[in-house]
Design an enzyme around this catalytic site. Structure first.
Site, PDB file in Angstrom:
ATOM      1  N   LYS A  66       0.818  -1.218   0.000  1.00  0.00           N
ATOM      2  CA  LYS A  66       0.000   0.000   0.000  1.00  0.00           C
ATOM      3  C   LYS A  66       0.851   1.268   0.000  1.00  0.00           C
ATOM      4  O   LYS A  66       0.404   2.334  -0.423  1.00  0.00           O
ATOM      5  CB  LYS A  66      -0.918   0.033   1.229  1.00  0.00           C
ATOM      6  CG  LYS A  66      -1.916  -1.114   1.292  1.00  0.00           C
ATOM      7  CD  LYS A  66      -3.215  -0.765   0.619  1.00  0.00           C
ATOM      8  CE  LYS A  66      -4.214  -1.919   0.726  1.00  0.00           C
ATOM      9  NZ  LYS A  66      -5.428  -1.697  -0.052  1.00  0.00           N
ATOM     10  N   SER A  83      -8.877   1.331   8.737  1.00  0.00           N
ATOM     11  CA  SER A  83      -8.342   0.808   9.988  1.00  0.00           C
ATOM     12  C   SER A  83      -7.190  -0.134   9.687  1.00  0.00           C
ATOM     13  O   SER A  83      -6.655  -0.783  10.575  1.00  0.00           O
ATOM     14  CB  SER A  83      -9.437   0.073  10.764  1.00  0.00           C
ATOM     15  OG  SER A  83      -9.962  -0.958   9.964  1.00  0.00           O
TER      16      SER A  83
END
Lengths: 313, 313
Positions: A52, A77
């Protein structure tokens, strides 16, 4: 519109200085039991522990100076929240990370340690989106989506670009499928840089919106988000689906038990820590051995952020 | 007599074709919290999952043809048993591995999978030794000791030889200390191939026979073998102690909690699986930060064979 080869290369030049070039590992034992030659791209060793980082760095760098001055916001989250926080810190801008109040303490701490401003809200998707909207309105921050954003997709493509630079002979590459951002990025890089290299997605059967969307030709939704592969609970998006529809051959669905078994095999045999999400591609190879027999197969190990106190085995 | 530089080099030529050249990893985070520059030699990625493969390969290759015909025997419920089984299989000889009846099922299976003949006996050391003696008598097999054997010590030295080839600038190297075979091998390689590189051992305080032996100048024994670092319960020997006494500067002792904390740090931050035993050197660096501040420190991660169903955290 599908990004060009030049877009992928330009992204790589932009992302490269801010990420690790992660190693590619092999395992004699896993080759033996699958009958394939597997090449594992270890994004679990990436900065902040997941691929990511690549998309976050690219998306932030592509903002205008005006946008950069007002910072970025995302709701997550998981890994994307950490990635945005760390990428923003490195690039010297402010990041607001909207997180559910009930998110694990360690995840909130991780975002804070990377310099992110944690903004808590109730745990429903509606609350997260409303809270994000409020930050956009109050701070003028730019919203970054974890998977349905062309800059994020292009950032993701750089993992496969590196994998194909190291192993141009790969015949197929398998990423796990959640929101579709990694699958789309992988497909782009394989299309432009592979030598006849196809891309097959691997998805938990419980949240197989991408599998069903590829069959029906339109974006399907999941009725449940319950899977041990907690990074793959998200939904396909309208930015990544056209790329997937055009470039991805097939998606293989696997059961929960198959994911856990594949995860354990990688931990025990390769001695590396991966999240349940990135065990999904190996589970797919083990499930459909005939399809991959004697093939050179790239597997994207997408991340390694796992709660050691709460393992599925 | 202490082996020569030529002995170490000759060993490496012999061992090299049969082992992985394991990677050396670094961690920005661990450098930050220790104040040192740490270089982790990943023998957890070694064949069969531990550095023990190096010593086993070397010891078996140095047997006469007559000895090779009659096979080898060792008693071990841990890594050395697996290493001897696998090395023997690769070199085409027979291996008898004496194991306690109550050894975990997976350990017995691992030895069998590597082609070893498992011979069960009651779990006392006396029974293990008697059973080994019986195999020697009946089969004519040669006994291999896991740590107190010069060929095993020389085999172990090759991990440090590789580490210093990759990072000749290292100022200190820290192996964990159990039976002393890895410490002695590390000290030999650092002595001959380091540029003023010292070796400091790291030992669990509960089984610190090596620490006490280095102070007293004679081999001391442990009254207990209870430590989470299950690979380090063994005793120093008369073959490795003279090398240790002559070449090792210091041994640092650490508590159980410090070992578990260091192990967890490596799992969480480096995303690799290591045994409790090889967390001991990082625990030592964390305990004595001043000593290692701004130093380039090599750390031997000795193995990654751990029971995932029985983690200390």
């Amino acid at each position: 519109m599908i990004p060009t080869k030049q877009d992928v290369l330009g992204t790589y030049e932009r992302v490269k200085p801010w990420v690790h070039r992660t190693p590619v590992l092999t395992s004699t034992y896993l080759n033996e039991i699958t009958g394939a030659s597997l090449f594992f791209k270890c994004e679990n060793f990436q900065k902040m522990g997941a691929f990511k980082m690549r998309g976050a760095v690219n998306a932030i760098q592509n903002l205008s100076d005006e946008q950069k001055n007002h910072g970025v916001v995302t709701h997550s989250s998981g890994n994307f929240g950490q990635a945005v926080a760390l990428a923003a810190q490195k690039l010297g801008i402010t990041a607001f990370i909207v997180m559910p109040e009930n998110a694990p303490f360690v995840k909130k701490e991780a975002v804070k340690n990377y310099g992110g401003h944690v903004i808590l809200c109730p745990s429903t998707m509606k609350d997260r989106e409303e809270t994000s909207q409020q930050v956009i309105k109050e701070k003028g921050a730019t919203f970054l989506h974890p998977s349905n954003d062309m800059d994020v997709i292009l950032g993701n493509s750089t993992a496969t670009l590196e994998l194909l630079e190291d192993h141009p002979e790969l015949e197929v590459i398998i990423p796990p499928v959640g929101g579709g951002g990694l699958l789309a990025g992988t497909a782009l890089a394989a299309h432009y840089y592979g030598m006849n290299c196809s891309v097959i997605g691997a998805e938990p059967i419980r949240v197989n919106d991408a599998y069903r969307s590829l069959l029906s030709g339109k974006i399907e939704t999941n009725s449940s988000s319950e899977t041990v592969a907690d990074g793959l609970r998200t939904q396909l998006g309208d930015k990544n689906f056209p790329i997937i529809k055009s470039l991805v051959k097939e998606i293989i669905c696997v059961e929960e038990e198959e994911i856990i078994q594949a995860m354990r095999l990688i931990w025990e045999r390769m001695k590396i820590i991966i999240e349940p999400s990135c065990a999904v591609p190996l589970a797919a190879v083990l499930k459909e051995k005939e399809k991959f027999k004697n093939k050179k197969v790239g597997i994207l190990l997408s991340g390694g952020n796992v709660d050691l106190s709460n393992l599925p085995f």
